[in-house]
Each structure stands twice: as structure tokens, then as C-alpha cells.
Design a protein around this motif. Structure first.
Motif, PDB file in Angstrom:
ATOM      1  N   GLY A  97      43.469 -21.089 -19.579  1.00  0.00           N
ATOM      2  CA  GLY A  97      44.027 -20.957 -18.245  1.00  0.00           C
ATOM      3  C   GLY A  97      43.071 -21.237 -17.109  1.00  0.00           C
ATOM      4  N   MET A  98      41.796 -21.275 -17.397  1.00  0.00           N
ATOM      5  CA  MET A  98      40.820 -21.441 -16.328  1.00  0.00           C
ATOM      6  C   MET A  98      40.935 -22.772 -15.574  1.00  0.00           C
ATOM      7  SD  MET A  98      38.681 -19.317 -15.075  1.00  0.00           S
ATOM      8  CE  MET A  98      38.388 -18.180 -16.438  1.00  0.00           C
ATOM      9  N   PRO A  99      41.295 -23.902 -16.245  1.00  0.00           N
ATOM     10  CA  PRO A  99      41.381 -25.162 -15.508  1.00  0.00           C
ATOM     11  C   PRO A  99      42.313 -25.132 -14.317  1.00  0.00           C
ATOM     12  CG  PRO A  99      41.333 -25.604 -17.854  1.00  0.00           C
ATOM     13  CD  PRO A  99      41.423 -24.111 -17.700  1.00  0.00           C
ATOM     14  N   MET A 100      43.446 -24.405 -14.396  1.00  0.00           N
ATOM     15  CA  MET A 100      44.360 -24.450 -13.253  1.00  0.00           C
ATOM     16  C   MET A 100      43.790 -23.701 -12.054  1.00  0.00           C
ATOM     17  SD  MET A 100      47.455 -21.909 -14.385  1.00  0.00           S
ATOM     18  CE  MET A 100      47.153 -20.204 -14.852  1.00  0.00           C
ATOM     19  N   LEU A 101      42.787 -22.860 -12.255  1.00  0.00           N
ATOM     20  CA  LEU A 101      42.146 -22.162 -11.150  1.00  0.00           C
ATOM     21  C   LEU A 101      40.939 -22.917 -10.610  1.00  0.00           C
ATOM     22  CD1 LEU A 101      42.195 -18.508 -12.576  1.00  0.00           C
ATOM     23  CD2 LEU A 101      43.830 -19.560 -10.993  1.00  0.00           C
ATOM     24  N   VAL A 102      40.166 -23.500 -11.506  1.00  0.00           N
ATOM     25  CA  VAL A 102      38.874 -24.070 -11.128  1.00  0.00           C
ATOM     26  C   VAL A 102      38.926 -25.580 -10.935  1.00  0.00           C
ATOM     27  CG1 VAL A 102      36.430 -24.247 -11.798  1.00  0.00           C
ATOM     28  CG2 VAL A 102      37.733 -22.185 -12.337  1.00  0.00           C
ATOM     29  N   ALA A 103      39.889 -26.286 -11.571  1.00  0.00           N
ATOM     30  CA  ALA A 103      39.910 -27.751 -11.507  1.00  0.00           C
ATOM     31  C   ALA A 103      40.004 -28.297 -10.076  1.00  0.00           C
ATOM     32  CB  ALA A 103      41.046 -28.309 -12.366  1.00  0.00           C
ATOM     33  N   PRO A 104      40.855 -27.736  -9.173  1.00  0.00           N
ATOM     34  CA  PRO A 104      40.856 -28.265  -7.800  1.00  0.00           C
ATOM     35  C   PRO A 104      39.496 -28.116  -7.111  1.00  0.00           C
ATOM     36  CG  PRO A 104      42.812 -26.938  -8.199  1.00  0.00           C
ATOM     37  CD  PRO A 104      41.906 -26.711  -9.364  1.00  0.00           C
ATOM     38  N   ILE A 105      38.818 -26.993  -7.350  1.00  0.00           N
ATOM     39  CA  ILE A 105      37.483 -26.801  -6.769  1.00  0.00           C
ATOM     40  C   ILE A 105      36.511 -27.833  -7.348  1.00  0.00           C
ATOM     41  CG2 ILE A 105      35.570 -25.173  -6.521  1.00  0.00           C
ATOM     42  CD1 ILE A 105      37.657 -22.922  -6.793  1.00  0.00           C
ATOM     43  N   ALA A 106      36.640 -28.088  -8.652  1.00  0.00           N
ATOM     44  CA  ALA A 106      35.773 -29.082  -9.283  1.00  0.00           C
ATOM     45  C   ALA A 106      35.995 -30.467  -8.686  1.00  0.00           C
ATOM     46  CB  ALA A 106      36.029 -29.110 -10.787  1.00  0.00           C
ATOM     47  N   GLY A 107      37.268 -30.790  -8.370  1.00  0.00           N
ATOM     48  CA  GLY A 107      37.547 -32.081  -7.748  1.00  0.00           C
ATOM     49  C   GLY A 107      36.904 -32.211  -6.380  1.00  0.00           C
ATOM     50  N   ILE A 108      36.953 -31.153  -5.582  1.00  0.00           N
ATOM     51  CA  ILE A 108      36.317 -31.172  -4.262  1.00  0.00           C
ATOM     52  C   ILE A 108      34.804 -31.278  -4.395  1.00  0.00           C
ATOM     53  CG2 ILE A 108      35.933 -29.813  -2.168  1.00  0.00           C
ATOM     54  CD1 ILE A 108      38.765 -28.637  -2.607  1.00  0.00           C
ATOM     55  N   LEU A 109      34.224 -30.541  -5.353  1.00  0.00           N
ATOM     56  CA  LEU A 109      32.779 -30.620  -5.586  1.00  0.00           C
ATOM     57  C   LEU A 109      32.355 -32.026  -5.972  1.00  0.00           C
ATOM     58  CD1 LEU A 109      31.917 -27.338  -7.538  1.00  0.00           C
ATOM     59  CD2 LEU A 109      31.086 -28.019  -5.277  1.00  0.00           C
ATOM     60  N   SER A 110      33.183 -32.681  -6.795  1.00  0.00           N
ATOM     61  CA  SER A 110      32.827 -34.040  -7.216  1.00  0.00           C
ATOM     62  C   SER A 110      32.832 -35.007  -6.048  1.00  0.00           C
ATOM     63  CB  SER A 110      33.782 -34.523  -8.312  1.00  0.00           C
ATOM     64  OG  SER A 110      35.066 -34.784  -7.792  1.00  0.00           O
ATOM     65  N   ASP A 111      33.717 -34.769  -5.042  1.00  0.00           N
ATOM     66  CA  ASP A 111      33.712 -35.592  -3.833  1.00  0.00           C
ATOM     67  C   ASP A 111      32.423 -35.389  -3.037  1.00  0.00           C
ATOM     68  OD1 ASP A 111      36.127 -36.834  -4.242  1.00  0.00           O
ATOM     69  OD2 ASP A 111      37.282 -35.411  -3.037  1.00  0.00           O
ATOM     70  N   ARG A 112      31.869 -34.172  -3.079  1.00  0.00           N
ATOM     71  CA  ARG A 112      30.708 -33.856  -2.232  1.00  0.00           C
ATOM     72  C   ARG A 112      29.368 -34.158  -2.902  1.00  0.00           C
ATOM     73  NH1 ARG A 112      32.414 -28.098   0.720  1.00  0.00           N
ATOM     74  NH2 ARG A 112      34.229 -28.938   1.847  1.00  0.00           N
ATOM     75  N   ILE A 113      29.251 -33.830  -4.187  1.00  0.00           N
ATOM     76  CA  ILE A 113      27.941 -33.992  -4.848  1.00  0.00           C
ATOM     77  C   ILE A 113      27.971 -34.999  -5.985  1.00  0.00           C
ATOM     78  CG2 ILE A 113      27.296 -31.632  -4.247  1.00  0.00           C
ATOM     79  CD1 ILE A 113      27.793 -30.840  -7.149  1.00  0.00           C
ATOM     80  N   GLY A 114      29.139 -35.584  -6.247  1.00  0.00           N
ATOM     81  CA  GLY A 114      29.246 -36.522  -7.351  1.00  0.00           C
ATOM     82  C   GLY A 114      29.751 -35.843  -8.614  1.00  0.00           C
ATOM     83  N   GLY A 115      30.368 -36.629  -9.481  1.00  0.00           N
ATOM     84  CA  GLY A 115      30.985 -36.068 -10.667  1.00  0.00           C
ATOM     85  C   GLY A 115      30.025 -35.731 -11.788  1.00  0.00           C
ATOM     86  N   ARG A 116      28.881 -36.437 -11.878  1.00  0.00           N
ATOM     87  CA  ARG A 116      27.988 -36.256 -13.019  1.00  0.00           C
ATOM     88  C   ARG A 116      27.507 -34.820 -13.186  1.00  0.00           C
ATOM     89  NH1 ARG A 116      22.075 -38.992 -13.330  1.00  0.00           N
ATOM     90  NH2 ARG A 116      21.879 -37.688 -11.459  1.00  0.00           N
ATOM     91  N   PRO A 117      26.940 -34.165 -12.163  1.00  0.00           N
ATOM     92  CA  PRO A 117      26.452 -32.805 -12.386  1.00  0.00           C
ATOM     93  C   PRO A 117      27.558 -31.811 -12.703  1.00  0.00           C
ATOM     94  CG  PRO A 117      26.321 -33.376 -10.055  1.00  0.00           C
ATOM     95  CD  PRO A 117      26.646 -34.633 -10.786  1.00  0.00           C
ATOM     96  N   VAL A 118      28.755 -32.022 -12.137  1.00  0.00           N
ATOM     97  CA  VAL A 118      29.861 -31.097 -12.390  1.00  0.00           C
ATOM     98  C   VAL A 118      30.339 -31.233 -13.841  1.00  0.00           C
ATOM     99  CG1 VAL A 118      32.166 -30.393 -11.645  1.00  0.00           C
ATOM    100  CG2 VAL A 118      30.539 -31.265  -9.965  1.00  0.00           C
ATOM    101  N   VAL A 119      30.520 -32.469 -14.301  1.00  0.00           N
ATOM    102  CA  VAL A 119      30.966 -32.702 -15.673  1.00  0.00           C
ATOM    103  C   VAL A 119      29.947 -32.200 -16.680  1.00  0.00           C
ATOM    104  CG1 VAL A 119      31.411 -34.518 -17.377  1.00  0.00           C
ATOM    105  CG2 VAL A 119      32.542 -34.592 -15.153  1.00  0.00           C
ATOM    106  N   ALA A 120      28.666 -32.523 -16.448  1.00  0.00           N
ATOM    107  CA  ALA A 120      27.623 -32.102 -17.385  1.00  0.00           C
ATOM    108  C   ALA A 120      27.552 -30.573 -17.471  1.00  0.00           C
ATOM    109  CB  ALA A 120      26.270 -32.678 -16.965  1.00  0.00           C
ATOM    110  N   ALA A 121      27.602 -29.906 -16.324  1.00  0.00           N
ATOM    111  CA  ALA A 121      27.571 -28.443 -16.333  1.00  0.00           C
ATOM    112  C   ALA A 121      28.759 -27.873 -17.092  1.00  0.00           C
ATOM    113  CB  ALA A 121      27.568 -27.919 -14.892  1.00  0.00           C
TER     114      ALA A 121
END
Length: 480
Positions: free
Chosen positions: A311-335
Motif C-alpha cells: 500500500g505504500m506506493p499510493m501514498l509515496v509515489a506522487p511525492i517521488a514523482g515531484i522529487l524526481s522533477d527536482r533532483i532527478g530520477g536516479r537518486p530516488v530510484v536507487a534509494a
């Protein structure tokens, strides 16, 4: 673009329609897991039959994804999206009415074909409708809805199985699919990619090769690794996939151009996706049975207890998308991948024949946050790693490799489980489950390393600039 086309291709409608379609396809990856014991009791079947109820879907989904994307590019993405949705909906009804395990497996395979046509076109249709500056957020919402499907899959499957019947996990798709058909026709703009010929030979080589390998892995616990059928499947499958690679290098219009893998971004995110799904799907396949067969939870209770993970993706995935816009997708995906690996390792360390839920909970939460951080940024990385007119191919390739990872994960981890344990007792199940989870954790950790090889945002932009300058535009046409 005409006013009519703009209305039909509005970003909000595109997001709603593609998200619901993605929800349906993602739901059917996991909705079966908590229903497996009931399906086994009702229709019979051994471990390999249970594997095929899941793998028949993921395998056909995987092997036809790139072909489905190519069909959309050639004949119209909206048109093929509607066809894929119709096939998926009809096959869902057939699965619900299946009188035996073989007919259920066959219906699941047809479901996978429909999903393979429908699913890769969701991202290309969404990308065409959403302005570039807002795509990270759109992918985040799309990822959250897919995360909702992952979250609710075990719970919906368990609740319907316990309170109605397992057949209703398939009937659920029918009204959703019927509602999508007119909406897609009226509200999505038609678009096409290149007019290249369809790569039928490439599709045959890839499909046959993947089927051979997965068949060999699924049958190995039953027939043994030295069985002629198992060896034939593994060696023939490997040879056919090798032939697919050589064909794709030499063909003028290949289904999957091998030159795309020269890009570190494309190669890295696809390697990470394949390995992540390999570790995740195999783990969920076994853990859902562990919670019911060993710990004694009902299907609904098992689904609820898996929610901190799924269930965690439906809570955190939108935040992850915004983070990827700001800092790039690589560090978010790797973490996210390293967290997922840590969560699986935790689960491997605490599973016993009488483990408390409190002992499992930290591992479930850590895995859930990791999965959530992966989903939306991964989609953004895939679509930004290629030129505009290649996004259909890129989406199909990434989805295909994810589903290949899922099918291989179930086959590999079930083989490890069968070699070390079995269904004879709770302890026997745990003896097989623990090494399988350790394997899943190791594979997802390697996926995290692959994600670190993706170029950073500045490097990717610098590398993409020359190609962007010559990128062919996506052709959009007004609906007639």
C-alpha cells in the motif's frame, strides 16, 4: 490541433483513462496471489499449476508488450488501446467462468495479450497529452494509481475470495473495461509513431525464447533440472533469445532496436526494472501463501497484513514523482531499490513457522517505501531516455522487461523454494521461503547498483541534446 482534438486529448481525461487502464493491468499481476490456495482447493493443481496461473499472464504480457507498442505506433495508439482493453475485458470474463485449471491458465494468457496491447500505450498517450513541465507529477499520479493496484491486489483478491468467490477477482475487470471503451473513443486524441514495418520475426523469436526459459524454470522443480523437457526449454529459449538480439542488431526496423541500449540511461533503468520485479514478484508469490498456509491468516487478513508493503506506493509515489522533477530520477530510484532489498532481507531474517506480525512489520514498511520510491521516477527515466518518436518502443520495452522479471522471479524463487522446502509442514515452507527471500533481496540490491549507473540529470541532458535536435515529431491526428 483542432478544438475537438484538444478536448478529446485533454490532459485530465488522458490521466484518468490511462490510470484506470494501468490499474486494471497492474491489479491482475497480484490479485491472484491471495486467491491461490482457494484456486488450488477448487480446481486442483500442483505448485507448477499455481505458478502458471500467475506466469501465463505475466509471460504473454511481457512477450507481446513491444509488439503491442509497435502496433499502436503503426495503426494508431488510441485504436489499439481500445482493442487491447476489449480483449483484456473479454478474457477476464472467460477466466471467471473457467471450469478447470487448464482453461483458467489459457484465459490468463489471453488476458496478458490484451494487457500487452493496452498497457504500453497508456504512457505514450499520457505523455502526448501532458505538457513536459508537468509530466513528473502526471507520472507520479499514474504511478500512485498503479501502486494502488499493487496495494489492493492481495487485499481485493483475499476479500473477494473469502466473502464471495475467487471468480470475482476476474469479474471485477469487466465493468471497468466496459466503461473505458467509450471514454477512450471520445476523450483521447489519436496519435501515431513511425510507419516502420512490424517486426514479426523479432516477435516470434522473443516470444518463443522467453516461453522456453520460463517453461524450463517452472517445470524444473517437478521434472528435475536434468529432465529433457527442462533442458530443451532452457537451451532452446536461450538460443532463440540470442537469435533475437542478432536479428535486432541487423534488421532495418527491429521491434527493439539494440542501439537504444548504448544509452546508459536506457540500459540502466531497464536492467534495474527487470531485477526489481524479479525480486519483488517472487517474494510476494511466496509470502502471500506463507501468511495463509503457515501463519493461518484468512485471505482477507493476509491481504490486510501486506498493506504496509503493497500500500505504500499510493501514498509515496506522487511525492517521488515531484522529487524526481527536482533532483532527478536516479537518486530516488536507487534509494528505493536499496530500501526494497533491505526490507526483503529483514523478512528473510524473521520468518519462522510462528512469526509474529510485529516482527514482520518493519520489513514490510521498508519494502513498501522502497517500492514507492521506484515506481514514478522509473517511468520518467524511461520516457526521457529516448527521443520523442521512440517513446512507444521505450515504454513497451520497459514494461516487457518488468513483466519478464516478474515471470522469471516467480519461476526462479519457486524453484529455490521447492529445492529447499515444500508444503508438507510450516517448518518445511519456511525452510524453502528463507533462501528464496535472501535471493530476492540480493537481486533487488543489484538492481540498485544498476540504477546508480544511470547518468545524472545534467549528464543526461547533455547526452540527449544532439539527438533531441533531430528527433522526429509524434504525429497527432484529429478523430474523424
Amino acid at each position: 490541433m483542432s478544438q475537438q482534438t484538444a478536448r478529446r486529448g485533454g490532459a485530465v481525461w488522458a490521466l484518468v483513462i490511462t490510470s484506470v487502464a494501468g490499474f486494471m493491468a497492474a491489479l491482475d499481476n497480484l490479485v491472484v496471489t491471495t486467491a491461490l490456495p482457494s484456486i488450488r482447493e477448487d480446481l486442483g493443481g500442483a505448485l507448477d499449476d499455481l505458478e502458471w496461473t500467475v506466469s501465463a499472464y505475466t509471460l504473454t504480457f511481457a512477450v507481446f508488450l513491444m509488439f503491442g507498442a509497435a502496433l499502436g505506433d503503426r495503426f494508431g495508439r488510441r485504436r489499439l488501446f481500445i482493442i487491447g482493453t476489449a480483449v483484456f475485458t473479454a478474457a477476464s470474463a472467460a477466466a471467471a467462468m473457467a471450469p478447470g485449471i487448464d482453461s483458467l491458465i489459457a484465459a490468463r494468457a489471453v488476458q496478458g495479450v490484451g494487457a500487452a496491447i493496452m498497457m504500453p500505450l497508456t504512457l505514450t498517450l499520457l505523455t502526448a497529452a501532458v505538457p513536459a513541465a508537468k509530466r513528473g507529477m502526471a507520472y507520479g499520479i499514474w504511478g500512485a494509481v498503479n501502486g494502488l493496484a499493487v496495494a489492493s491486489g492481495p487485499l481485493i483478491g483475499g476479500s473477494l475470495t473469502e466473502h464471495i468467490s475467487w471468480q470475482w477477482i476476474f469479474w471485477l475487470n469487466v465493468p471497468l473495461g466496459i466503461a473505458l471503451l467509450p471514454l477512450a473513443r471520445l476523450r483521447l486524441a489519436e496519435s501515431r509513431g513511425s510507419d516502420a514495418r512490424l517486426d514479426v520475426l523479432g516477435t516470434v523469436l522473443a516470444s518463443s525464447g522467453l516461453f522456453g526459459i520460463v517453461y524450463g524454470l517452472v517445470r524444473s522443480p517437478v521434472d528435475g533440472w536434468t529432465s529433457p523437457l527442462v533442458l530443451t526449454g532452457l537451451f532452446a529459449g536461450t538460443a532463440l533469445l540470442t537469435g533475437f538480439v542478432f536479428h535486432s542488431i541487423r534488421a532495418k526496423h527491429p521491434m527493439l532496436p539494440m542501439r537504444l541500449f548504448r544509452s546508459r540511461a536506457f540500459a540502466g533503468i531497464n536492467a534495474a526494472s527487470l531485477l526489481m520485479f524479479l525480486g519483488m514478484f517472487g517474494s510476494i508469490f511466496l509470502l502471500s501463501q506463507y501468511m495463509q498456509g503457515v501463519l493461518g491468516y484468512s485471505p482477507t487478513e493476509a491481504g490486510l497484513r501486506m498493506l504496509p508493503w503493497t500500500g505504500m506506493p499510493m501514498l509515496v509515489a506522487p511525492i517521488a514523482g515531484i522529487l524526481s522533477d527536482r533532483i532527478g530520477g536516479r537518486p530516488v530510484v536507487a534509494a528505493g531499490l536499496f530500501l526494497q532489498a533491505a526490507g526483503l532481507a529483514w523478512m528473510a531474517s524473521v520468518v519462522t513457522a510462528d512469526a509474529s506480525y510485529g516482527a514482520q512489520l518493519p520489513g514490510l514498511i521498508i519494502s513498501g517505501v522502497g517500492m514507492a520510491l521506484y515506481f514514478a521516477p522509473a517511468a520518467n527515466l524511461v520516457m526521457s531516455s529516448v527521443r520523442a518518436h521512440e517513446q512507444g518502443i521505450a515504454s513497451g520495452a520497459n514494461n516487457a522487461l518488468r513483466e519478464v522479471g516478474g515471470a522469471l522471479g516467480i519461476a526462479v524463487m519457486a524453484s529455490i523454494f521447492a529445492a529447499q522446502g515444500g508444503y508438507e509442514s510450516g517448518q518445511a515452507f519456511v525452510d524453502g521461503l528463507r533462501p528464496a527471500l535472501v535471493t530476492g533481496a540480493a537481486v533487488v540490491a543489484v538492481a540498485g547498483i544498476a540504477a546508480l549507473l544511470i547518468p545524472g540529470r545534467k549528464s543526461a541532458a547533455r547526452l540527449a541534446a544532439p539527438e533531441d535536435a533531430v528527433a522526429a515529431p509524434v504525429r497527432e491526428t484529429a478523430s474523424r
